[in-house]
Design an enzyme around this catalytic site. Structure first.
Site, PDB file in Angstrom:
ATOM      1  N   GLU A  48      66.747  11.814  69.644  1.00  0.00           N
ATOM      2  CA  GLU A  48      65.360  12.151  70.015  1.00  0.00           C
ATOM      3  C   GLU A  48      64.497  12.184  68.760  1.00  0.00           C
ATOM      4  O   GLU A  48      64.691  13.042  67.897  1.00  0.00           O
ATOM      5  CB  GLU A  48      65.345  13.522  70.710  1.00  0.00           C
ATOM      6  CG  GLU A  48      63.948  14.017  71.046  1.00  0.00           C
ATOM      7  CD  GLU A  48      63.949  15.469  71.534  1.00  0.00           C
ATOM      8  OE1 GLU A  48      64.983  15.934  72.078  1.00  0.00           O
ATOM      9  OE2 GLU A  48      62.925  16.148  71.337  1.00  0.00           O
ATOM     10  N   ARG A  52      55.995  14.243  66.085  1.00  0.00           N
ATOM     11  CA  ARG A  52      55.343  15.280  65.276  1.00  0.00           C
ATOM     12  C   ARG A  52      54.832  14.744  63.960  1.00  0.00           C
ATOM     13  O   ARG A  52      54.257  15.493  63.165  1.00  0.00           O
ATOM     14  CB  ARG A  52      56.320  16.425  64.994  1.00  0.00           C
ATOM     15  CG  ARG A  52      56.697  17.156  66.247  1.00  0.00           C
ATOM     16  CD  ARG A  52      57.621  18.297  65.996  1.00  0.00           C
ATOM     17  NE  ARG A  52      58.365  18.574  67.196  1.00  0.00           N
ATOM     18  CZ  ARG A  52      59.386  19.401  67.285  1.00  0.00           C
ATOM     19  NH1 ARG A  52      59.796  20.044  66.218  1.00  0.00           N
ATOM     20  NH2 ARG A  52      60.006  19.572  68.426  1.00  0.00           N
ATOM     21  N   THR A  76      58.815  15.835  71.982  1.00  0.00           N
ATOM     22  CA  THR A  76      57.491  16.443  71.836  1.00  0.00           C
ATOM     23  C   THR A  76      56.435  15.646  72.609  1.00  0.00           C
ATOM     24  O   THR A  76      55.313  15.450  72.140  1.00  0.00           O
ATOM     25  CB  THR A  76      57.096  16.614  70.346  1.00  0.00           C
ATOM     26  OG1 THR A  76      58.245  16.990  69.578  1.00  0.00           O
ATOM     27  CG2 THR A  76      56.051  17.710  70.181  1.00  0.00           C
ATOM     28  N   LYS A 136      65.599  20.523  79.837  1.00  0.00           N
ATOM     29  CA  LYS A 136      65.802  21.088  78.512  1.00  0.00           C
ATOM     30  C   LYS A 136      65.512  22.591  78.628  1.00  0.00           C
ATOM     31  O   LYS A 136      64.550  22.979  79.304  1.00  0.00           O
ATOM     32  CB  LYS A 136      64.816  20.396  77.559  1.00  0.00           C
ATOM     33  CG  LYS A 136      64.580  21.073  76.237  1.00  0.00           C
ATOM     34  CD  LYS A 136      63.789  20.140  75.325  1.00  0.00           C
ATOM     35  CE  LYS A 136      63.161  20.903  74.165  1.00  0.00           C
ATOM     36  NZ  LYS A 136      62.894  20.035  73.004  1.00  0.00           N
TER      37      LYS A 136
HETATM   38  C1  3PG Z   1      62.949  20.788  69.523  1.00  0.00           C
HETATM   39  O1  3PG Z   1      61.949  20.118  69.441  1.00  0.00           O
HETATM   40  O2  3PG Z   1      63.693  20.691  70.495  1.00  0.00           O
HETATM   41  C2  3PG Z   1      63.216  21.803  68.493  1.00  0.00           C
HETATM   42  O3  3PG Z   1      62.194  21.884  67.579  1.00  0.00           O
HETATM   43  C3  3PG Z   1      64.500  21.630  67.796  1.00  0.00           C
HETATM   44  O4  3PG Z   1      64.841  22.898  67.433  1.00  0.00           O
HETATM   45  P1  3PG Z   1      65.677  23.226  66.118  1.00  0.00           P
HETATM   46  O5  3PG Z   1      64.895  22.678  64.970  1.00  0.00           O
HETATM   47  O6  3PG Z   1      65.785  24.713  66.122  1.00  0.00           O
HETATM   48  O7  3PG Z   1      67.017  22.527  66.273  1.00  0.00           O
END
Ligand code: 3PG
Length: 217
Positions: A48, A52, A76, A136
């Site tokens: 994924e 961002r 995102t 999710k």
């Molecule tokens: C996401 O977008 O799913 C999270 O920002 C990932 O979370 P993590 O950086 O705590 O693994």
């Protein structure tokens, strides 16, 4: 147009590829291909790339075009525009931190399968009404961790989750042991220092460790 059920089956297939979906924040699109090759070689082929950074769509395009074995997704996703841009870049699945009515309407009209985020039982029920059984759980640790997610297994047994947010190699087994978890997501496989230094062997090692975690559901 594939039905929501067909798209959810595609999401399930993607979730079953490995115990962990690496979540990537990429600053330099030139890192995308070697990074994705390292993740595939390490055994985590569903990747994924989050929207961002300005480099994200170019990174997705490059991985889709050049990395055999990768199943590239976009993360995102907040709007219909994001969904369309991701599909045009060659993404094969989309992930959102939560949902809005407009995003769900856009996803209904889009071939790209969506893995939508939920953090409460009410959000899960709302998504069930819209045909989603694969979600999710975000942000997994701050929202209540494996105890909250485990508590949903009894009243909401038809739903399967990819918890993401605060997951590490150390706490991933707590989540993967739950009957309603297929895989977890996390950014720990592609830390900024390794991406910046071009440490592809290091990223492959992190992927290999993650791929060795046990999946139950
Ligand atoms: C996401 O977008 O799913 C999270 O920002 C990932 O979370 P993590 O950086 O705590 O693994």
């Amino acid at each position: 147009m594939n039905s929501i059920e067909q798209k959810q089956q595609q999401i399930e297939t993607t979730m079953r590829l490995a115990p962990v979906i690496p979540v990537v924040v990429i600053d330099d699109a030139r890192a995308a291909v070697p990074m994705a090759r390292a993740l595939v070689a390490g055994g985590t082929p569903a990747i994924e790339v989050t929207l961002r950074t300005p480099a994200a769509l170019e990174a997705i395009r490059a991985i889709a075009a050049e990395v055999e074995g990768a199943v590239i997704g976009v993360g995102t996703v907040l709007s219909a525009k994001d969904l369309l841009a991701a599909m045009q870049a060659g993404a094969r699945f989309a992930v959102s931190p939560g949902v809005s009515p407009r995003l769900l309407d856009a996803a209904d009209d889009c071939e790209l399968p969506l893995l939508p985020g939920a953090a409460t039982a009410s959000e899960v029920m709302h998504l069930l009404e819209r045909g989603y059984r694969h979600l999710k759980f975000f942000p997994a640790v701050p929202a209540g961790g494996h105890k909250l997610l485990g508590a949903w297994a009894s009243p909401l047994p038809q739903v399967r989750f990819c918890p993401t947010g605060g997951i590490s190699l150390a706490n991933a087994p707590d989540f993967l042991a739950l009957p309603n978890v297929i895989c977890v997501g996390g950014s720990w496989l592609t830390p900024a220092d390794k991406l910046g230094a071009g440490d592809w062997a290091g990223i492959e090692r992190l992927a290999r460790e993650a791929a060795a975690l046990r999946q139950r559901a």
